[in-house]
Design an enzyme around this catalytic site. Structure first.
Site, short mmCIF file in Angstrom:
data_model
loop_
_atom_site.label_atom_id
_atom_site.label_comp_id
_atom_site.label_asym_id
_atom_site.label_seq_id
_atom_site.Cartn_x
_atom_site.Cartn_y
_atom_site.Cartn_z
N CYS A 10 -37.29 64.26 -23.55
CA CYS A 10 -36.20 64.44 -24.51
C CYS A 10 -34.89 64.74 -23.78
O CYS A 10 -33.85 64.14 -24.06
CB CYS A 10 -36.57 65.57 -25.48
SG CYS A 10 -35.43 65.78 -26.85
N CYS A 11 -34.93 65.67 -22.80
CA CYS A 11 -33.71 65.97 -22.03
C CYS A 11 -33.27 64.74 -21.23
O CYS A 11 -32.06 64.52 -21.05
CB CYS A 11 -33.97 67.12 -21.06
SG CYS A 11 -33.83 68.76 -21.78
N CYS A 70 -29.67 73.29 -26.91
CA CYS A 70 -29.93 72.68 -28.21
C CYS A 70 -30.61 73.70 -29.14
O CYS A 70 -31.34 74.58 -28.69
CB CYS A 70 -30.84 71.47 -28.06
SG CYS A 70 -30.11 70.11 -27.15
N CYS A 92 -34.41 74.24 -28.78
CA CYS A 92 -34.95 74.73 -27.51
C CYS A 92 -34.27 76.00 -27.04
O CYS A 92 -34.28 76.31 -25.85
CB CYS A 92 -34.81 73.64 -26.44
SG CYS A 92 -35.67 72.13 -26.86
N CYS A 149 -32.61 71.38 -17.59
CA CYS A 149 -32.62 70.15 -18.37
C CYS A 149 -32.72 68.92 -17.47
O CYS A 149 -33.02 67.83 -17.94
CB CYS A 149 -31.37 70.05 -19.23
SG CYS A 149 -29.85 70.19 -18.30
S1 SF4 Z 1 -32.74 70.88 -24.81
FE1 SF4 Z 1 -34.47 70.37 -26.18
S2 SF4 Z 1 -33.65 69.17 -27.91
FE2 SF4 Z 1 -32.07 69.28 -26.27
S3 SF4 Z 1 -32.34 67.40 -25.15
FE3 SF4 Z 1 -33.58 68.95 -24.08
S4 SF4 Z 1 -35.64 68.90 -25.00
FE4 SF4 Z 1 -34.23 67.71 -26.33
#
Ligand code: SF4
Length: 228
Positions: free
Chosen positions: A106-107, A189, A192, A215
């Site tokens: 996701c990151c 985010c 998270c 991240c």
């Molecule tokens: S911090 Fe969490 S929601 Fe944001 S990009 Fe990374 S995994 Fe995705």
């Protein structure tokens, strides 16, 4: 071995970056306390400088409010970088709540890949990381070559302590994210980030339930799957 750059003040490091790289260098910030200090120092050096942020689509309302406040205060326009996939497109491609199952991916999709595309325009980027924040950041230098993204990286605050950051903010009345006063020392985010309790590490509220502490932007190699 220490280089001359390691002895530079934060202001000198920023001046070097602006003088040498001009419009091809940019501050990259998620507007934590360190970022706010760096923006304030930069604004005292020159009126116009490039400031980039990654808008993952999952930021807190308080972070958006802070962005508007600093654009007003410093008279700058933040360059917002967006992921290739909207949240809905990401869900279609990778399933729901990817951050719960594979936060590295996701990151990678929402932070690392968009920043990589943006940094390809530049010869240098300026970050506000401090060496005391995480194990990964402990080896950061004031001026270094970022082999992952292929450009110079300037870390003017790398030798500052958290106390020095907050001292600067208070003395200079620098704006900061109001979530810090509600128990969030480190903010990313919404999905998270959680508030911490007294005694916890400042980054304990990031990616709760995972060993992940970065991240991927400041790792010498992307977190696993981050380029997928
Ligand atoms: S911090 Fe969490 S929601 Fe944001 S990009 Fe990374 S995994 Fe995705």
């Amino acid at each position: 071995m220490q280089s001359a750059a390691d002895t530079w003040s934060a202001e000198l490091a920023l001046r070097w970056a602006f003088d040498r790289l001009g419009n091809q260098v940019a501050l990259v910030s998620a507007f934590g306390p360190e970022g706010m200090v760096l923006i304030d120092i930069a604004a005292h050096i020159q009126q116009r400088f490039r400031l980039i942020t990654i808008d993952t689509g999952f930021l807190f309302a308080e972070t958006h409010k802070l962005m508007a406040e600093l654009e007003e205060r410093y008279g700058i326009s933040i360059e917002k970088v967006h992921p290739a996939l909207s949240p809905a497109e990401q869900e279609d491609a990778h399933g729901p709540a990817l951050w719960k199952r594979n936060p590295d991916l996701c990151c990678g999709l929402r932070k690392v890949q968009p920043l990589r595309r943006k940094l390809a325009e530049l010869r240098g980027w300026i970050s506000s990381i401090r060496s005391h924040q995480t194990v990964v950041r402990a080896g950061a230098r004031k001026l270094e070559w970022d082999a992952k993204f292929g450009l110079a990286k300037i870390n003017p605050l790398v030798d500052w302590t958290a106390a020095e950051i907050w001292d600067y903010i208070r003395k200079n009345d620098v704006p900061y994210n109001e979530l810090h006063d509600r128990g969030y020392p480190s903010i990313g985010c919404t999905y998270c980030t959680r508030a911490t309790v007294p005694g916890e590490d400042d980054r304990a509220g990031r990616w709760p339930g995972f060993a992940k502490t970065e991240c991927g932007l400041h790792l010498s190699e992307p977190a696993s799957n981050s380029s997928a």
